[in-house]
Design a protein around this motif. Structure first.
Motif, PDB file in Angstrom:
ATOM      1  N   UNK A   1       2.554  -3.272  18.076  1.00  0.00           N
ATOM      2  CA  UNK A   1       3.247  -4.353  17.392  1.00  0.00           C
ATOM      3  C   UNK A   1       2.874  -4.307  15.913  1.00  0.00           C
ATOM      4  N   UNK A   2       3.870  -4.459  15.053  1.00  0.00           N
ATOM      5  CA  UNK A   2       3.641  -4.473  13.615  1.00  0.00           C
ATOM      6  C   UNK A   2       3.272  -5.895  13.207  1.00  0.00           C
ATOM      7  N   UNK A   3       2.081  -6.075  12.652  1.00  0.00           N
ATOM      8  CA  UNK A   3       1.602  -7.389  12.266  1.00  0.00           C
ATOM      9  C   UNK A   3       2.032  -7.762  10.853  1.00  0.00           C
ATOM     10  N   UNK A   4       2.066  -6.798   9.949  1.00  0.00           N
ATOM     11  CA  UNK A   4       2.504  -7.055   8.576  1.00  0.00           C
ATOM     12  C   UNK A   4       2.958  -5.743   7.953  1.00  0.00           C
ATOM     13  N   UNK A   5       3.852  -5.842   6.965  1.00  0.00           N
ATOM     14  CA  UNK A   5       4.427  -4.669   6.295  1.00  0.00           C
ATOM     15  C   UNK A   5       4.496  -4.934   4.798  1.00  0.00           C
ATOM     16  N   UNK A   6       4.237  -3.879   4.023  1.00  0.00           N
ATOM     17  CA  UNK A   6       4.341  -3.964   2.565  1.00  0.00           C
ATOM     18  C   UNK A   6       4.972  -2.674   2.050  1.00  0.00           C
ATOM     19  N   UNK A   7       5.924  -2.796   1.107  1.00  0.00           N
ATOM     20  CA  UNK A   7       6.601  -1.641   0.518  1.00  0.00           C
ATOM     21  C   UNK A   7       6.167  -1.478  -0.936  1.00  0.00           C
ATOM     22  N   UNK A   8       6.045  -0.207  -1.352  1.00  0.00           N
ATOM     23  CA  UNK A   8       5.658   0.124  -2.715  1.00  0.00           C
ATOM     24  C   UNK A   8       6.593   1.185  -3.268  1.00  0.00           C
ATOM     25  N   UNK A   9       6.857   1.103  -4.560  1.00  0.00           N
ATOM     26  CA  UNK A   9       7.554   2.164  -5.285  1.00  0.00           C
ATOM     27  C   UNK A   9       6.543   2.790  -6.238  1.00  0.00           C
ATOM     28  N   UNK A  10       6.186   4.043  -5.980  1.00  0.00           N
ATOM     29  CA  UNK A  10       5.172   4.711  -6.776  1.00  0.00           C
ATOM     30  C   UNK A  10       5.689   6.060  -7.247  1.00  0.00           C
ATOM     31  N   UNK A  11       5.119   6.548  -8.349  1.00  0.00           N
ATOM     32  CA  UNK A  11       5.510   7.830  -8.925  1.00  0.00           C
ATOM     33  C   UNK A  11       4.410   8.857  -8.725  1.00  0.00           C
ATOM     34  N   UNK A  12       4.812  10.140  -8.677  1.00  0.00           N
ATOM     35  CA  UNK A  12       3.848  11.225  -8.538  1.00  0.00           C
ATOM     36  C   UNK A  12       3.126  11.443  -9.857  1.00  0.00           C
ATOM     37  N   UNK A  13       1.875  11.888  -9.764  1.00  0.00           N
ATOM     38  CA  UNK A  13       1.056  12.126 -10.942  1.00  0.00           C
ATOM     39  C   UNK A  13       0.393  13.482 -10.812  1.00  0.00           C
ATOM     40  N   UNK A  14       0.083  14.072 -11.960  1.00  0.00           N
ATOM     41  CA  UNK A  14      -0.552  15.395 -11.978  1.00  0.00           C
ATOM     42  C   UNK A  14      -1.935  15.361 -12.580  1.00  0.00           C
ATOM     43  N   UNK A  15      -2.377  14.239 -13.128  1.00  0.00           N
ATOM     44  CA  UNK A  15      -3.690  14.154 -13.748  1.00  0.00           C
ATOM     45  C   UNK A  15      -4.788  14.203 -12.694  1.00  0.00           C
ATOM     46  N   UNK A  16      -5.987  14.556 -13.146  1.00  0.00           N
ATOM     47  CA  UNK A  16      -7.118  14.582 -12.221  1.00  0.00           C
ATOM     48  C   UNK A  16      -7.506  13.172 -11.772  1.00  0.00           C
ATOM     49  N   UNK A  17      -7.334  12.228 -12.667  1.00  0.00           N
ATOM     50  CA  UNK A  17      -7.613  10.828 -12.322  1.00  0.00           C
ATOM     51  C   UNK A  17      -6.332  10.024 -12.530  1.00  0.00           C
ATOM     52  N   UNK A  18      -5.370  10.173 -11.642  1.00  0.00           N
ATOM     53  CA  UNK A  18      -4.074   9.535 -11.838  1.00  0.00           C
ATOM     54  C   UNK A  18      -4.156   8.034 -11.641  1.00  0.00           C
TER      55      UNK A  18
END
Length: 395
Positions: free
Chosen positions: A266-283
């Protein structure tokens, strides 16, 4: 509700407002009822209203706990041995015939829970665990009816919300997944999941959780840090690809019935995110909070009828031609306890199915009915002529 007696049969009405009531200071449960735990003591009373005098022959209070499996829903046969009953106790509040006038009558009681971890209160269409109090009354309206069988009525079950004592800061560490590499983070206490094989092409995800064990009573949100890293080189002018990420808190319930097992999620909670890809060592990372539902049942691994575990799953939306699908990146098990972090359980706490409970002759591991608080002996009352006499008790 108390079943009303049909008056056209010549019988007088049954007692009204027949119910089990608990004192308000103990009613801290999710529905305003008792929130009990091992070693907890609470007080209450059996109350009813009479519209006419009657003779009360017996008044009993039943305290019952059980685990029930829905055999029909799963197509399983019922086991002959073991009906799911954990305990069933009875206390007699009235032992002899008592003539009662019309009006409200109250009979107090006190219940003491043992240091036993019973299953938490849980309701599901496949399995249920509950603890209830039920009042039972036998009465007649005329003493001449002594030879006739008494009339009987029961109160509505009063549910007790039970919460076991479960340590939050368990010493167990999340097992290393075969396809997941666990790397270190800035803080030695933060588990970081870096899995380059569970992602889209040329990209992998990085998930940071501050901890994997939470107190179900005072945790509202689970903090999550997530970033998507790409292994391809892109020019500074070209935009970084963006991704739709889904985070879910999943409850995995396993129903146990003899040799049969069934697992449902059973799904208790859901959250959606829009994120971008990164190439840095510490993105830069995306910080979010995954809600922990109120009154969530803690993790259960000791019950004879069911087990409950929790997982945080992270998925990314991918496109195959014209078809959009969700590809799982992570599936992290977490533990929900009931004690504050750093608090240990009592040394003499036992599980309800421990063999020592069955062989204990004194009833130490069973709930007990105690006398109502206002029935305790108090100081003698003052007379209008002379003060009360006090007698010193011998040691």
């Amino acid at each position: 509700m108390v079943t009303s007696i049909q008056t056209f049969l010549g019988q007088k009405p049954a007692p009204a407002a027949f119910a089990v009531e608990i004192q308000p200071q103990y009613c801290q449960g999710p529905d305003g009822n008792v929130l009990a735990h091992p070693g907890f003591t609470f007080e209450g009373s059996v109350r009813f209203l009479l519209s006419a005098p009657m003779t009360l022959r017996a008044l009993r209070l039943v305290f019952r706990a059980s685990e029930r499996v829905n055999y029909d829903a799963m197509g399983w046969g019922k086991i002959e041995k073991g009906d799911g009953r954990i305990f069933s106790l009875r206390a007699t509040l009235v032992t002899e015939d008592t003539d009662l006038p019309a009006g409200t009558h109250v009979y107090p009681f006190t219940v003491e829970m043992p240091l036993v971890n019973y299953p938490p209160t849980f309701q599901h269409h496949l399995v249920a665990s509950q603890i209830v109090l039920i009042a039972h009354m036998e009465y007649c309206h005329n003493r001449k009816e002594d030879d006739a069988p008494p009339q009987v009525c029961d109160s509505d079950p009063y549910p007790i919300h039970f919460l076991p004592i479960l340590v939050t800061n368990s010493a167990s560490i999340i097992p290393k997944q075969p396809e997941c590499r666990v790397s270190s983070s800035n803080s030695d206490d933060d588990p970081v999941y870096n899995d380059p094989r569970h992602c889209v092409e040329n990209e992998h995800g990085r998930l940071v959780l501050p901890k994997t064990r939470f107190n179900v009573q005072n945790t509202e949100f689970i903090p999550v840090q997530l970033c998507i890293l790409t292994t391809t080189t892109t020019s500074s002018s070209s935009p970084s690809p963006s991704h739709r990420v889904r985070l879910q808190l999943k409850r995995v319930l396993t129903v146990i019935h003899g040799s049969n097992r069934r697992t449902v999620s059973d799904i208790m909670s859901t959250r959606y995110l829009d994120t971008k890809s990164n190439t840095n060592n510490t993105p830069p990372s995306s910080y979010t909070r995954l809600a922990l539902p109120r009154n969530c049942v803690p993790s259960v691994t000791y019950s004879d009828r069911f087990q409950i575990v929790y997982q945080i799953t992270v998925s990314v939306r991918t496109k195959h031609g014209f078809i959009l699908t969700w590809k799982k990146l992570f599936e992290i098990p977490i533990t929900l306890g009931t004690l504050p972090e750093g608090t240990t359980a009592p040394a003499d706490l036992v599980k309800y199915n421990d063999p020592c409970i069955a062989i204990e002759p004194t009833g130490r591991w069973k709930p007990r009915f105690l006398r109502g608080s206002h029935q305790d002996e108090g100081l003698p009352a003052y007379d209008c002529v002379r003060p009360p006499e006090y007698t010193q008790r011998r040691q």
